[in-house]
Design an enzyme around this catalytic site. Structure first.
Site, mmCIF file in Angstrom:
data_model
loop_
_atom_site.group_PDB
_atom_site.id
_atom_site.type_symbol
_atom_site.label_atom_id
_atom_site.label_comp_id
_atom_site.label_asym_id
_atom_site.label_seq_id
_atom_site.Cartn_x
_atom_site.Cartn_y
_atom_site.Cartn_z
ATOM 1 C CG ASP A 50 -1.879 1.130 1.295
ATOM 2 O OD1 ASP A 50 -2.497 1.539 0.339
ATOM 3 O OD2 ASP A 50 -1.650 1.840 2.363
ATOM 4 C CE LYS A 51 -0.432 7.185 -2.256
ATOM 5 N NZ LYS A 51 -0.295 8.288 -1.270
#
Length: 713
Positions: A407-408
């Site tokens: 995930d960012k």
């Protein structure tokens, strides 16, 4: 029902009853078995009776939450109490035996505790009590496996316990029963954590929705009572109860729990909102588009359940080995006892003794200990290094990884916006622009506002008092600074004020494409300038990605709900191999599934509730522990307690070392057994020597496993 082994057991028993095991759907989370429609038709009573034959209990499912958890809690408490009793009685038996025999040496004797040395009745009573407590849940399943002629781990342990007790090795018997009972208890606890993750997800949804009755009064009802198309109302700061389309009002909506976006999005008429997201400072009138059981949040909960259930672990190597090991050992012991006296004139007592030796050396004590001791040491070492691993199977998994999805927001980045650029226009300067912006934003609790105020505090600038401050719902704010009115807001608000020039528009578009959030400051006459903010990359990310590739990771993918511009900017800066942006939770699950199909062993690293389904779908789920949501941490198999991504390469190396030591221990245990089986056949092995060899092998594998405690950075 807590593990794949029990699912296999139920399939064997119920499959012939329903005609096809594909009709059986297992939900390990909720201990629920669903039978799909088809033929033959089976009555509930027949199904319950069939389940009872396996040593488990069943009852007709009740969708009401009350009572369902009580049975689960009661079963867990019973298993815990029995395991404790097994250990306490076993230890009490050993101490009593040593006391009555004048010490441990006399109690053990020269040739074993059962054959040439009598065991006092008080000690036997305690040993038997410990054995019964340990095998209480194992015995019915072991007997079922024996009846079906399908040996499994339960039968292996039960035979080991009975064989040890048969020749008087009471302490050996109680030790094996206690260890196996403890392993089953730990497995049950791990499934309990997953159940609590589902509860954490469900808590996101409000239990009430506000609607307007025929008299025009606002009333609160449950989300289930709101029909599709009906209007409901959300006040500032409230959670949105249902998926819907905004009919009136503007507000900044925090969608991070669902989509993972790094900053709240300004929403207005015709925009979509999701259940479980958090309304900002504006009031919203929303038309319901989905019933409560079909919202995006409801789908997240369902995805977590299905992904976890579908990836139930395959049978452990020892269980597969037991299918062959148990019947072979039993057959060998019977042949050793019967064949020589019947066909070669051997002494019955001599060969009966040798068969007992064979049963003792076949006791899987060292084999059972070999893996857990290594795993416990590895888990302890990992915890010291800030990595929480939730079980042995997850300790081994990193060694096999080929790809990692990340995930960012909050994982690759810090998870909060910070000021990147201050761009004054005209005759204004940076400090003047920051003072005006921060002075206005002190009145707001918006994440972008907090970031601007924090930047002002870091620069030690003196803020100005604000008069007549007003929030412009969903757009920005305005107030009087030094007898002059100023406003602050989004690019959209600038366009609405008709104060945007082509040059400013071009600058703003370029910065937004680069992944920046833009806040514009102006007055009634002109635009003073703008401040850009972004969620910054963690400092260690670049080196971490290089280290991951050096450990054998072939591909690193970024999955995010943020826009393409922001995603591409972060990925380019970090050195990510592949990027997917503007994803909903189900999109992340699909992409992780495709990665699993391609690479086989894939980890997902995330921190938000929206990452929970993808964490569950991956071969290995890894959560950011410090700032991550409870649902993500509970759903994940591993948590990085300090949000330190540099621990990922260390974890993979540590896992490979752990796997190597486990293989060494299993090999050592089996080699000792093989040697003594040969010695038994030729008559050079005594009962005491067999016991000593088994204990020696156990100590050896323990010492080897403890080496993992020294595995530091």
């Amino acid at each position: 029902m807590d593990c794949a082994e029990e699912v296999t057991l139920l399939k064997r028993e119920l499959g012939p009853l329903v005609g096809d095991t594909d009709r059986l759907q297992f939900d390990i989370f909720n201990r629920k078995l669903t039978i799909r429609q088809g033929t033959p038709t089976v009555s509930p009573d027949a199904m319950i009776a069939a389940v009872t034959k396996t040593g488990m209990n069943a009852e007709t499912w009740n969708d009401e939450p009350t009572g369902a958890g009580d049975g689960h809690d009661h079963a867990s408490r019973s298993r815990t109490i029995l395991t404790v009793f097994s250990g306490v009685f076993g230890l009490g038996g050993l101490l009593t035996h040593a006391w009555l025999e004048g010490g441990f040496t006399n109690a053990l004797g020269s040739e074993g505790m059962g054959l040439n040395t009598s065991v006092p009745l008080p000690a036997i009573a305690l040993y038997v009590a410990g054995i019964i407590a340990g095998v209480w849940y194992v015995a019915p399943r072991a007997l079922h496996s024996a009846k079906r002629m399908m040996p499994d781990m339960n039968l292996l342990m039960f035979i080991a316990v009975c064989g040890a007790a048969l020749i008087g090795e009471w302490f050996e018997a109680v030790t094996v029963s206690f260890l196996f009972s403890l392993s089953l208890l730990l497995e049950s606890w791990s499934v309990g954590r997953a159940r609590r993750a589902i509860a954490a997800l469900m808590d996101l949804a409000p239990v009430q929705a506000r609607v307007r009755n025929e008299q025009g009064n606002d009333i609160e009802v449950t989300p289930n009572e709101v029909a599709i198309g009906q209007l409901f109302y959300v006040r500032p700061g409230e959670k949105i109860p249902l998926d819907g389309t905004i009919q009136a009002g503007f507000s900044a909506v925090n969608q991070a729990p669902i989509t993972g976006e790094s900053a709240p999005l300004t929403k207005g008429p015709d925009d979509q909102v999701f259940a479980g997201t958090i309304n900002g400072d504006g009031s919203l009138e929303v038309a319901c588009t989905k019933p409560a059981n079909d919202t995006t949040l409801a789908h997240i909960i369902q995805l977590v359940e299905e992904a976890q259930s579908n990836r139930a672990p395959s049978e452990q190597w020892v269980e597969k080995f037991a299918r062959y090991y148990t019947p072979i050992v039993m057959l060998m012991a019977a042949l050793v006892m019967i064949v020589p006296p019947l066909f070669f004139g051997g002494e019955w007592s001599d060969w009966f003794y040798r068969s007992l030796v064979l049963l003792v050396i076949a006791c899987p004590c060292a084999l059972v200990i070999s893996t857990p001791v290594s795993i416990v040491s590895a888990l302890t070492s990992a915890a010291r290094n800030g990595v929480l691993v939730k079980g042995g199977v997850f300790m081994e998994a990193p060694a096999h990884l080929k790809a990692i999805a990340m995930d960012k927001t909050g994982t690759l980045t810090e998870g909060k916006p910070t000021v990147v650029d201050i761009v004054p226009l005209g005759e204004h300067d940076e400090e003047e622009l920051l003072i005006r912006a921060a002075s206005l934003e002190t009145q707001s609790d918006h994440p972008l506002a907090r970031a601007i105020v924090e930047a002002a505090n870091e620069r030690n600038v003196q803020l100005m008092p604000v008069a007549d401050f007003q929030i412009i719902q969903g757009k920005g704010a305005q107030g009087i600074l030094n007898h002059r009115q100023y406003w602050i807001g989004s690019h959209r608000y600038l366009e609405e004020r008709d104060q945007e020039t082509p040059e400013v528009h071009e600058q703003l578009e370029a910065m937004q494409q680069a992944g920046r959030s833009v806040v514009v400051i102006g007055n009634d006459n002109h635009v003073c300038g703008f401040i850009t903010l972004a969620d910054t990359l963690r400092p260690s990310v670049k080196q971490t990605l290089k280290d991951l590739h050096s450990t054998g990771i072939e591909h690193v993918v970024m999955l995010t709900g943020d826009n393409h511009g922001t995603a591409e900017a972060i990925a380019s800066e970090a050195g990510i191999d592949e990027v997917h942006a503007e994803l909903l939770p189900e999109d992340k699950v699909d992409l992780v599934g495709k990665l699993v199909d391609k690479y086989g062993h894939v980890a997902m690293v995330g921190d938000g509730v929206n990452d929970a389904p993808a964490l569950a779908r991956a071969s290995l789920g890894i959560a950011m522990g410090a700032a991550g949501s409870d649902a993500a941490i509970e759903t994940a198999d591993i948590a990085l307690l300090a949000d330190n991504l540099t621990k990922l390469p260390w974890l993979i190396k540590h896992s490979k070392k752990t796997l190597g030591i486990i293989h060494q221990n299993i090999g050592c245990s089996l080699a000792v057994k093989a040697i003594f089986m040969i010695l038994t056949f030729v008559g050079f092995a005594s009962l005491w020597a067999a016991i000593a060899a088994d204990m020696g092998a156990s100590l050896l594998v323990i010492a080897n496993g403890l080496r993992l405690l020294r595995d530091h950075d």
